[in-house]
Design a protein around this motif. Sequence first.
Motif, PDB file in Angstrom:
ATOM      1  N   VAL A  92       0.857  -1.181   0.000  1.00 16.09           N
ATOM      2  CA  VAL A  92       0.000   0.000   0.000  1.00 16.09           C
ATOM      3  C   VAL A  92       0.895   1.232   0.000  1.00 16.09           C
ATOM      4  CG1 VAL A  92      -1.789   1.292   1.227  1.00 16.09           C
ATOM      5  CG2 VAL A  92      -1.776  -1.217   1.318  1.00 16.09           C
ATOM      6  N   VAL A  93       0.675   2.083  -0.991  1.00 21.35           N
ATOM      7  CA  VAL A  93       1.342   3.379  -1.040  1.00 21.35           C
ATOM      8  C   VAL A  93       0.268   4.399  -0.708  1.00 21.35           C
ATOM      9  CG1 VAL A  93       2.568   5.054  -2.471  1.00 21.35           C
ATOM     10  CG2 VAL A  93       2.917   2.590  -2.845  1.00 21.35           C
ATOM     11  N   THR A  94       0.472   5.137   0.371  1.00 23.24           N
ATOM     12  CA  THR A  94      -0.550   6.097   0.772  1.00 23.24           C
ATOM     13  C   THR A  94       0.086   7.319   1.405  1.00 23.24           C
ATOM     14  OG1 THR A  94      -2.734   6.309   1.797  1.00 23.24           O
ATOM     15  CG2 THR A  94      -1.043   5.128   3.061  1.00 23.24           C
ATOM     16  N   GLY A 138      -5.286   2.261  -8.530  1.00 23.52           N
ATOM     17  CA  GLY A 138      -5.320   3.574  -7.897  1.00 23.52           C
ATOM     18  C   GLY A 138      -6.650   3.776  -7.188  1.00 23.52           C
ATOM     19  N   PHE A 139      -6.604   4.277  -5.963  1.00 24.89           N
ATOM     20  CA  PHE A 139      -7.794   4.383  -5.134  1.00 24.89           C
ATOM     21  C   PHE A 139      -7.840   5.734  -4.438  1.00 24.89           C
ATOM     22  CE2 PHE A 139      -6.498   0.049  -5.578  1.00 24.89           C
ATOM     23  CZ  PHE A 139      -7.673  -0.657  -5.794  1.00 24.89           C
ATOM     24  N   LEU A 140      -9.059   6.191  -4.171  1.00 29.25           N
ATOM     25  CA  LEU A 140      -9.275   7.400  -3.400  1.00 29.25           C
ATOM     26  C   LEU A 140      -9.984   6.987  -2.113  1.00 29.25           C
ATOM     27  CD1 LEU A 140      -8.907  10.468  -3.416  1.00 29.25           C
ATOM     28  CD2 LEU A 140     -11.175  10.638  -4.427  1.00 29.25           C
ATOM     29  N   TYR A 141      -9.380   7.315  -0.984  1.00 30.77           N
ATOM     30  CA  TYR A 141      -9.920   6.976   0.335  1.00 30.77           C
ATOM     31  C   TYR A 141     -10.664   8.182   0.880  1.00 30.77           C
ATOM     32  CZ  TYR A 141      -9.916   5.800   5.321  1.00 30.77           C
ATOM     33  OH  TYR A 141     -10.283   5.547   6.617  1.00 30.77           O
ATOM     34  N   ARG A 155       0.097  -7.405  -5.425  1.00 28.92           N
ATOM     35  CA  ARG A 155      -0.916  -6.366  -5.614  1.00 28.92           C
ATOM     36  C   ARG A 155      -0.425  -5.079  -4.963  1.00 28.92           C
ATOM     37  NH1 ARG A 155      -6.011  -8.965  -2.883  1.00 28.92           N
ATOM     38  NH2 ARG A 155      -4.374  -9.811  -1.569  1.00 28.92           N
ATOM     39  N   VAL A 156      -0.540  -3.979  -5.714  1.00 27.93           N
ATOM     40  CA  VAL A 156      -0.130  -2.672  -5.209  1.00 27.93           C
ATOM     41  C   VAL A 156      -1.337  -1.751  -5.241  1.00 27.93           C
ATOM     42  CG1 VAL A 156       1.314  -0.638  -5.619  1.00 27.93           C
ATOM     43  CG2 VAL A 156       2.252  -2.942  -5.993  1.00 27.93           C
ATOM     44  N   LEU A 157      -1.644  -1.156  -4.113  1.00 30.22           N
ATOM     45  CA  LEU A 157      -2.704  -0.151  -4.031  1.00 30.22           C
ATOM     46  C   LEU A 157      -2.047   1.211  -3.844  1.00 30.22           C
ATOM     47  CD1 LEU A 157      -3.807  -2.873  -2.448  1.00 30.22           C
ATOM     48  CD2 LEU A 157      -5.770  -1.404  -2.094  1.00 30.22           C
TER      49      LEU A 157
END
Length: 165
Positions: free
Chosen positions: A34-36, A151-154, A84-86
């Motif tokens: 997870v990259v955040t 790619g995700f938006l939290y 898996r990379v988020l």
Amino acid sequence: MDDAFDDLLTANRAYADDFDMQGFDGIARAGVAVVTCMDSRIDPLGMLGLKPGDAKILRNPGGRATERVLVGLVLGGTLLGVDRVLLVQHTRCAVATNSEEQLLTRVGEAAGQDAHWLAVEAISDQRRTLAEDVHKVASHPLVAEHVRVGGFLYDVDTGLLERVA
């Protein structure tokens, strides 16, 4: 030495009393990286139903795929079980709701000196930036082909993730 860290060291001793990860090899058990963002409202493991040992966590202002993050993802995908990379940015992010100039002015005022030499890399469009970072990671020559990238938006107000890239 001062006592600025005493509360944290006390908490660490309590944590160590029940520590159960002795001998763990460091492989991401769930195959996740997870990259955040460094924002303290984000619990990278909790938001995905994971626990310590399941994922590699890389954090920086804005949750960007920087050169050092890419190194971590290469190592994760080739040596540490990541498949898996988020890439996760978030709502109400200071790096995405202020311009570079605004951020550098605020930093300079707080620090009492000019900060315009610092590269904050403000984000003007999170969805576009996420798509660019997903491409950057997925097309990196040393990121293993089996690694899937999203790619995700939290949403910091609901705890929900939205896949955007």
